[in-house]
Design a protein around this motif. Structure first.
Motif, PDB file in Angstrom:
ATOM      1  N   ILE A  14       0.982  -1.235  -0.065  1.00 35.47           N
ATOM      2  CA  ILE A  14       0.028  -0.125  -0.052  1.00 35.47           C
ATOM      3  C   ILE A  14       0.945   1.331  -0.122  1.00 35.47           C
ATOM      4  CG2 ILE A  14      -1.697   1.275   1.291  1.00 35.47           C
ATOM      5  CD1 ILE A  14      -2.701  -1.312   2.086  1.00 35.47           C
ATOM      6  N   GLN A  15       1.843   1.566   0.831  1.00 36.87           N
ATOM      7  CA  GLN A  15       2.822   2.240   0.797  1.00 36.87           C
ATOM      8  C   GLN A  15       4.168   1.775   1.425  1.00 36.87           C
ATOM      9  OE1 GLN A  15       1.238   5.629   3.207  1.00 36.87           O
ATOM     10  NE2 GLN A  15       2.269   4.849   4.882  1.00 36.87           N
ATOM     11  N   LYS A  16       5.499   2.620   1.031  1.00 34.24           N
ATOM     12  CA  LYS A  16       6.699   2.133   1.473  1.00 34.24           C
ATOM     13  C   LYS A  16       6.827   2.487   2.882  1.00 34.24           C
ATOM     14  CE  LYS A  16      10.960   0.714   0.414  1.00 34.24           C
ATOM     15  NZ  LYS A  16      11.196  -0.793  -0.210  1.00 34.24           N
ATOM     16  N   GLY A  63       5.898 -13.798  -0.710  1.00 34.51           N
ATOM     17  CA  GLY A  63       6.405 -12.684   0.319  1.00 34.51           C
ATOM     18  C   GLY A  63       6.402 -11.286  -0.750  1.00 34.51           C
ATOM     19  N   GLY A  64       6.692 -10.290   0.032  1.00 28.16           N
ATOM     20  CA  GLY A  64       6.880  -8.954  -0.731  1.00 28.16           C
ATOM     21  C   GLY A  64       7.525  -8.028  -0.015  1.00 28.16           C
ATOM     22  N   GLY A  65       6.968  -6.562  -0.089  1.00 28.11           N
ATOM     23  CA  GLY A  65       5.646  -6.224  -0.599  1.00 28.11           C
ATOM     24  C   GLY A  65       4.571  -7.044   0.276  1.00 28.11           C
ATOM     25  N   THR A  66       3.045  -6.912  -0.189  1.00 29.74           N
ATOM     26  CA  THR A  66       2.346  -7.347   0.333  1.00 29.74           C
ATOM     27  C   THR A  66       1.251  -8.195  -0.705  1.00 29.74           C
ATOM     28  OG1 THR A  66       2.031  -5.265   1.747  1.00 29.74           O
ATOM     29  CG2 THR A  66       0.078  -6.739   1.782  1.00 29.74           C
ATOM     30  N   PRO A  67       1.573  -9.569  -0.682  1.00 26.18           N
ATOM     31  CA  PRO A  67       1.038 -10.376  -1.667  1.00 26.18           C
ATOM     32  C   PRO A  67      -0.487 -10.471  -1.469  1.00 26.18           C
ATOM     33  CG  PRO A  67       3.182 -11.434  -0.654  1.00 26.18           C
ATOM     34  CD  PRO A  67       2.613 -10.260   0.119  1.00 26.18           C
ATOM     35  N   SER A  68      -0.930 -10.212  -0.148  1.00 25.82           N
ATOM     36  CA  SER A  68      -2.440 -10.444   0.150  1.00 25.82           C
ATOM     37  C   SER A  68      -3.198  -9.354  -0.753  1.00 25.82           C
ATOM     38  CB  SER A  68      -2.708 -10.392   1.282  1.00 25.82           C
ATOM     39  OG  SER A  68      -2.196  -9.317   2.153  1.00 25.82           O
ATOM     40  N   LEU A  69      -2.570  -8.153  -1.180  1.00 25.47           N
ATOM     41  CA  LEU A  69      -3.088  -7.284  -2.087  1.00 25.47           C
ATOM     42  C   LEU A  69      -3.496  -7.884  -3.436  1.00 25.47           C
ATOM     43  CD1 LEU A  69      -0.740  -4.272  -1.944  1.00 25.47           C
ATOM     44  CD2 LEU A  69      -3.087  -4.361  -0.990  1.00 25.47           C
ATOM     45  N   PHE A  70      -3.014  -9.175  -3.721  1.00 24.88           N
ATOM     46  CA  PHE A  70      -3.501  -9.652  -5.087  1.00 24.88           C
ATOM     47  C   PHE A  70      -4.964 -10.322  -4.896  1.00 24.88           C
ATOM     48  CE2 PHE A  70      -0.098 -10.182  -8.398  1.00 24.88           C
ATOM     49  CZ  PHE A  70       0.240  -8.765  -8.116  1.00 24.88           C
ATOM     50  N   SER A  71      -5.606 -10.463  -5.843  1.00 23.54           N
ATOM     51  CA  SER A  71      -7.175 -11.197  -5.665  1.00 23.54           C
ATOM     52  C   SER A  71      -6.763 -12.718  -5.558  1.00 23.54           C
ATOM     53  CB  SER A  71      -7.690 -10.916  -6.891  1.00 23.54           C
ATOM     54  OG  SER A  71      -7.339 -11.541  -8.015  1.00 23.54           O
ATOM     55  N   THR A 102      -5.107  -5.139   4.570  1.00 26.14           N
ATOM     56  CA  THR A 102      -5.579  -6.007   3.451  1.00 26.14           C
ATOM     57  C   THR A 102      -6.670  -7.247   3.963  1.00 26.14           C
ATOM     58  OG1 THR A 102      -3.854  -7.490   3.624  1.00 26.14           O
ATOM     59  CG2 THR A 102      -3.566  -5.669   2.435  1.00 26.14           C
ATOM     60  N   PHE A 103      -7.147  -7.309   5.034  1.00 25.21           N
ATOM     61  CA  PHE A 103      -7.844  -8.281   5.901  1.00 25.21           C
ATOM     62  C   PHE A 103      -9.340  -8.119   5.414  1.00 25.21           C
ATOM     63  CE2 PHE A 103      -4.079 -10.246   7.378  1.00 25.21           C
ATOM     64  CZ  PHE A 103      -4.494 -11.440   7.803  1.00 25.21           C
ATOM     65  N   GLU A 104      -9.838  -9.193   4.811  1.00 23.53           N
ATOM     66  CA  GLU A 104     -11.227  -9.337   4.682  1.00 23.53           C
ATOM     67  C   GLU A 104     -11.822 -10.675   4.697  1.00 23.53           C
ATOM     68  OE1 GLU A 104     -11.907  -7.864   0.679  1.00 23.53           O
ATOM     69  OE2 GLU A 104     -10.940  -6.168   0.829  1.00 23.53           O
ATOM     70  N   SER A 105     -12.822 -10.973   5.498  1.00 26.43           N
ATOM     71  CA  SER A 105     -12.928 -12.308   6.020  1.00 26.43           C
ATOM     72  C   SER A 105     -13.361 -13.234   4.656  1.00 26.43           C
ATOM     73  CB  SER A 105     -14.506 -12.368   6.708  1.00 26.43           C
ATOM     74  OG  SER A 105     -14.174 -11.579   8.054  1.00 26.43           O
ATOM     75  N   GLN A 106     -14.004 -12.891   3.697  1.00 24.88           N
ATOM     76  CA  GLN A 106     -14.366 -13.486   2.610  1.00 24.88           C
ATOM     77  C   GLN A 106     -12.892 -14.035   1.684  1.00 24.88           C
ATOM     78  OE1 GLN A 106     -17.149 -15.377   1.569  1.00 24.88           O
ATOM     79  NE2 GLN A 106     -15.951 -16.012  -0.131  1.00 24.88           N
ATOM     80  N   LYS A 107     -12.155 -12.871   1.695  1.00 21.74           N
ATOM     81  CA  LYS A 107     -10.937 -12.833   0.654  1.00 21.74           C
ATOM     82  C   LYS A 107     -10.173 -13.997   1.362  1.00 21.74           C
ATOM     83  CE  LYS A 107      -7.412 -10.117  -1.469  1.00 21.74           C
ATOM     84  NZ  LYS A 107      -6.801  -8.669  -1.396  1.00 21.74           N
ATOM     85  N   ARG A 136       2.956   2.790   9.169  1.00 26.47           N
ATOM     86  CA  ARG A 136       2.124   1.597   8.945  1.00 26.47           C
ATOM     87  C   ARG A 136       0.820   2.117   8.585  1.00 26.47           C
ATOM     88  NH1 ARG A 136       4.357  -2.448   7.304  1.00 26.47           N
ATOM     89  NH2 ARG A 136       3.025  -4.025   8.279  1.00 26.47           N
ATOM     90  N   VAL A 137      -0.060   1.511   7.667  1.00 25.66           N
ATOM     91  CA  VAL A 137      -1.504   2.173   7.370  1.00 25.66           C
ATOM     92  C   VAL A 137      -2.227   1.673   8.187  1.00 25.66           C
ATOM     93  CG1 VAL A 137      -0.605   2.505   5.130  1.00 25.66           C
ATOM     94  CG2 VAL A 137      -1.462   0.148   5.644  1.00 25.66           C
ATOM     95  N   HIS A 138      -2.249   0.571   9.098  1.00 20.50           N
ATOM     96  CA  HIS A 138      -3.054  -0.005   9.653  1.00 20.50           C
ATOM     97  C   HIS A 138      -2.957   0.381  11.145  1.00 20.50           C
ATOM     98  CE1 HIS A 138       0.337  -2.858  10.508  1.00 20.50           C
ATOM     99  NE2 HIS A 138      -0.240  -2.765  11.928  1.00 20.50           N
TER     100      HIS A 138
END
Length: 377
Positions: A14-16, A63-71, A102-107, A136-138
């Protein structure tokens, strides 16, 4: 041949963050998700042919980055494409890195259904002012909610990342972080000190950090809390419930082999001992990687003279240390190539020897660099 793992790098987040020295880039609205999955699978096919890979994969780490951003659709295409190209061991560990925002229950329920069976969640702290300092963004509440969603989604094996030695932090804030994490019942906690790495914002504009005595005291007291709740330290910054160590990272530290695909990914492949232990690397720029302008990166053999240090540097991150049999099996070198450094470390009480097994003493564990410098060729 040693076990073979697969590391996959997805470089967007989301951001560095100002402390982060990983190959990560702020995500844009037009991030080429589908094209990147295609590039990853092409990259894998090239490596399989280049290194004549026939061994099965024992673990996968995204790993990443934030791989959970991907669908979930993209991650599904990635995993199914891997299955078509490689043999996978039964019950292999598949880890996905995720950040709380990036957490959503369904995802995450969908990620679990795809076969991902382990998460590594970048919490860093449960203290909102400290999270803000870290970029951090959270929020702390979102971090707690992320762990709850992990449980609800069927993940009984997940890691929480926590940092200590943060700007303006002390023992009390770290103890609260550790106790909050333990109450969320993860199987694994990573607890590591903030370091100001080159090429980061914090390195260019250093924040005021706690003094060394405070940092050391914080580490020791928090380690005791972790131990009291059954989180056994098995690596420099890794603590797990019994039998739930990160298998992928264990393979790294035990000088195992791993393919590395994705922008900036690194790999290690043993093609012949000791002269042909190969380190591979991929272009860091996502644009270059997608364009394949660097022809999927490059590779170099580790110099035979550097293998003792490489082996020791990895294995001594583990509390269990190493055996001489493991050294010979993973490097192809004679035991004598560890001398005179090995005997010197035992004499200085930095290493303890039990038959052919060596591991760090308490002094050696606290001054690991003093051991490693003796193995520099």
């Amino acid at each position: 041949m040693p076990p073979l793992s697969l590391y996959i790098h997805i470089p967007w987040c989301i951001q560095k963050c100002p402390y982060c020295d990983f190959n990560s880039h702020a995500i844009k609205s037009d991030t080429p998700e589908s094209a990147y999955i295609t590039a990853l699978l092409n990259d894998l096919a090239v490596d399989i042919q280049r290194y004549n890979i026939t061994r099965p994969i024992s673990s996968i780490f995204i790993g990443g980055g934030t791989p959970s951003l991907f669908s979930p659709e993209s991650i599904n295409r990635l995993l199914r494409g891997i299955e078509q190209q490689l043999a996978l061991k039964d019950g292999l560990e598949i880890t996905l890195e995720a950040n709380p925002g990036t957490f959503e229950s369904q995802k995450f329920a969908e990620f679990r259904a795809l076969g991902i069976n382990r998460l590594s969640i970048g919490i860093q702290s449960f203290n909102d002012p400290l999270l803000k300092k870290l970029g951090r963004v959270h929020s702390a509440q979102e971090a707690i909610h992320a762990a709850e969603i992990a449980h609800q989604s069927g993940f009984d094996n997940f890691n929480l990342d926590l940092m200590f030695g943060l700007p303006g932090a002390g023992l009390d804030s770290s103890k609260i972080d550790i106790e909050t994490a333990i109450n969320l019942k993860p199987s694994h906690i990573s607890f590591y000190q903030l370091t100001l790495e080159p090429n980061t914002w914090f390195h260019k504009f250093p924040p005021k950090l706690p003094d060394d005595e405070t940092i050391f005291n914080t580490q020791k007291q928090c380690q005791q809390i972790l131990a009291d709740y059954g989180y056994r330290q098995y690596e420099v910054s890794a603590y797990s419930q019994p039998g739930l160590q990160c298998r992928h990272n264990l393979n790294y530290w035990q000088f195992g082999d791993y393919l590395g695909i994705g922008a900036g990914a690194h790999g290690k492949i043993s093609q012949g001992l000791p002269q042909a232990i190969i380190r591979s690397f991929k272009p860091k720029s996502p644009e270059q990687y997608l364009n394949n302008s660097h022809q999927h990166g490059g590779a170099d053999a580790i110099a035979v003279s550097e293998l003792p240090l490489e082996f020791i540097m990895n294995h001594l991150r583990l509390k269990q240390g190493f055996t001489l049999d493991a050294y010979q099996a993973r490097t192809g070198l004679a035991i004598a190539t560890l001398e005179p450094a090995l005997s010197a470390c035992v004499k200085q009480n930095l290493l303890i020897r039990q038959h052919n097994h060596y591991y760090c003493s308490e002094q050696g564990w606290n001054f690991l660099d003093n051991i490693l410098e003796q193995f520099i060729p």
